[in-house]
Design an enzyme around this catalytic site. Structure first.
Site, PDB file in Angstrom:
ATOM      1  N   GLY A 151       0.740  -1.127   0.099  1.00  0.00           N
ATOM      2  CA  GLY A 151       0.308   0.085   0.240  1.00  0.00           C
ATOM      3  C   GLY A 151       0.602   1.104   0.307  1.00  0.00           C
ATOM      4  O   GLY A 151       0.892   2.223   0.639  1.00  0.00           O
TER       5      GLY A 151
ATOM      6  N   ASP B 273       0.434  -1.161  -4.994  1.00  0.00           N
ATOM      7  CA  ASP B 273      -0.648  -0.283  -4.330  1.00  0.00           C
ATOM      8  C   ASP B 273      -1.717  -0.831  -5.656  1.00  0.00           C
ATOM      9  O   ASP B 273      -1.696  -1.557  -6.713  1.00  0.00           O
ATOM     10  CB  ASP B 273      -0.945   1.436  -4.403  1.00  0.00           C
ATOM     11  CG  ASP B 273      -1.453   1.661  -3.787  1.00  0.00           C
ATOM     12  OD1 ASP B 273      -2.704   1.530  -3.759  1.00  0.00           O
ATOM     13  OD2 ASP B 273      -1.232   2.403  -2.815  1.00  0.00           O
TER      14      ASP B 273
ATOM     15  N   HIS C 218      -4.249   2.571   9.719  1.00  0.00           N
ATOM     16  CA  HIS C 218      -5.037   3.359  10.603  1.00  0.00           C
ATOM     17  C   HIS C 218      -6.183   3.895   9.498  1.00  0.00           C
ATOM     18  O   HIS C 218      -6.684   4.572   9.939  1.00  0.00           O
ATOM     19  CB  HIS C 218      -4.245   4.773  11.025  1.00  0.00           C
ATOM     20  CG  HIS C 218      -3.735   5.574  10.085  1.00  0.00           C
ATOM     21  ND1 HIS C 218      -3.280   6.982   9.712  1.00  0.00           N
ATOM     22  CD2 HIS C 218      -3.814   5.467   8.155  1.00  0.00           C
ATOM     23  CE1 HIS C 218      -2.406   7.637   9.042  1.00  0.00           C
ATOM     24  NE2 HIS C 218      -3.185   6.480   8.102  1.00  0.00           N
TER      25      HIS C 218
END
Length: 401
Positions: A243, A268, A308
């Protein structure tokens, strides 16, 4: 008899003026390193909170800051920062600037005055203004696009947040497809799908993320990366940036260790990695991290600001999708993210936390939270690496055998 002590806390009246002069003379070059400067910034925030009256707080927060955001955006839309920069960033009168950007001079003066009052510009004399390092930085996309992002995303989302939370019974948002962002933008789907469908805002968001990556202490400054080379199989993949967006972090590693480029992998979504700035010898892999990791047996699987973005269930799945590719006793998982303290968190961390909540129903986790998440996905936390220069840290984890 008149008192001879009429200053701060009973000190002589001359001492407060001396203190104010000392404060006015402090600048970034007053400190020997960036760690000291960061500590001084936090101390200055705390000093303002001790000095302000409630009225000064609400005037600053409820009028001054929204007005500042609007003034920054108007100046950005007028291309003021860029056009001024092209002319050499010298002093200019309001009338000269109004001609430069084709704006009514009376209106522009009001904008310039608020920017100067907040130290974005310098007002050198009545009606004469000069750029600062801060305003000049807005000519660079990784800073300037934050102003557009403020109005495209963060302001609409935070404006909608109280209403959304009330309508949903004040439950903690956990669904990235049905949160504050969707309510604010009238969108069905997650934030990433939105940016794919709105390429202008998506390009702005990429610059914002580039700014996040470029203006914080990098993982190489936090984690002892040389140990990856010392213990790696020279024939196997070395680092997989999971990512990794367009490759800010893996490119830092390549520049530090150029001989390893062919063993580095940037992953990604296909439409993201095709915009990568990394050289051709770095491997680019189109990959959805909710599917099994295709690069097997790497020394390190690195994630910066990935988890997150996600609440517990999707974050756990992302972690589980890496496990089968990892070699027990050899492969390391590196999570570069905020590790919020149990109390007295850095204001950037708490701001990130609420931003993640409204944008993607994500969360900034505390250390205990990280340990529990890793354990639930089959990992054990080895060590947390920190730096006084960073509000983020690097979590080193491995498979729990």
């Amino acid at each position: 008899m008149a008192s001879t002590t009429n200053g701060v806390n009973g000190h002589k009246a001359s001492q407060p003026q001396s203190l104010i002069q000392t404060l006015n003379n402090i600048g970034a070059d007053s400190f020997s390193n960036d760690g000291e400067r960061i500590q001084a910034v936090l101390a200055a925030y705390a000093l303002v909170s001790r000095l302000e009256t409630p009225w000064e707080f609400v005037a600053r927060t409820c009028m001054g800051q929204p007005a500042l955001g609007a003034a920054l955006k108007v100046a950005k839309d007028l291309k003021l920062y860029d056009k001024w920069h092209e002319l050499g960033d010298g002093e200019m009168t309001c009338e000269q600037l109004s001609e430069l950007v084709s704006c009514d001079s009376a209106l522009l003066f009001r904008i310039l005055r608020h920017l100067a009052a907040n130290h974005v510009l310098e007002e050198t004399s009545i009606g004469v203004f000069k750029p600062t390092k801060l305003s000049i930085s807005f000519t660079v996309p990784v800073f300037g696009e934050w102003i557009n992002h403020l109005y495209d995303a963060t302001t609409p989302c935070f404006f909608k947040m109280p209403e959304f939370l009330a309508q949903n019974g004040y439950k903690n948002p956990v669904d990235p497809n049905n949160g504050v962002f969707q309510a604010a933008k009238g969108w069905k789907g997650d934030m990433f799908d939105y940016y794919k469908s709105h390429p202008v805002e998506g390009a702005s968001f990429d610059h914002v993320m580039g700014g996040v990556m470029a203006n914080q202490a990098g993982w190489l400054e936090i984690f002892p990366h040389n140990k990856l080379l010392e213990t790696a199989d020279a024939q196997s993949p070395l680092v997989v940036d999971v990512g990794g967006n367009i490759g800010h972090d893996i490119e830092r590693f390549r520049q530090e260790h150029p001989e390893t480029a062919s063993r580095l992998y940037l992953e990604d979504l296909p439409e993201v990695v095709k915009r990568s700035k990394c050289p051709d010898d770095v491997n680019k892999v189109g990959y959805d991290f909710f599917t099994p990791q295709p690069i097997k047996g790497a020394r390190a699987y690195y994630m910066h600001g990935v988890l997150h973005d996600w609440s517990e269930e999707p974050a756990r799945k992302i972690l589980e999708m890496q496990k089968e590719a990892m070699k027990p006793g050899y492969s390391t998982l590196l999570i570069h993210d905020h590790i919020a303290p149990e109390s007295l968190a850095h204001p950037h961390t708490t701001a990130y936390d609420l931003t993640m909540m409204v944008m993607v129903a994500g969360v900034e986790r505390r250390e205990a939270h990280w340990r529990a998440l890793l354990k639930s996905a089959g990992y054990k936390l080895v060590r947390i690496w920190r730096s006084p220069l960073a509000v983020q840290g690097v979590i080193e984890a491995e498979l729990d055998q």
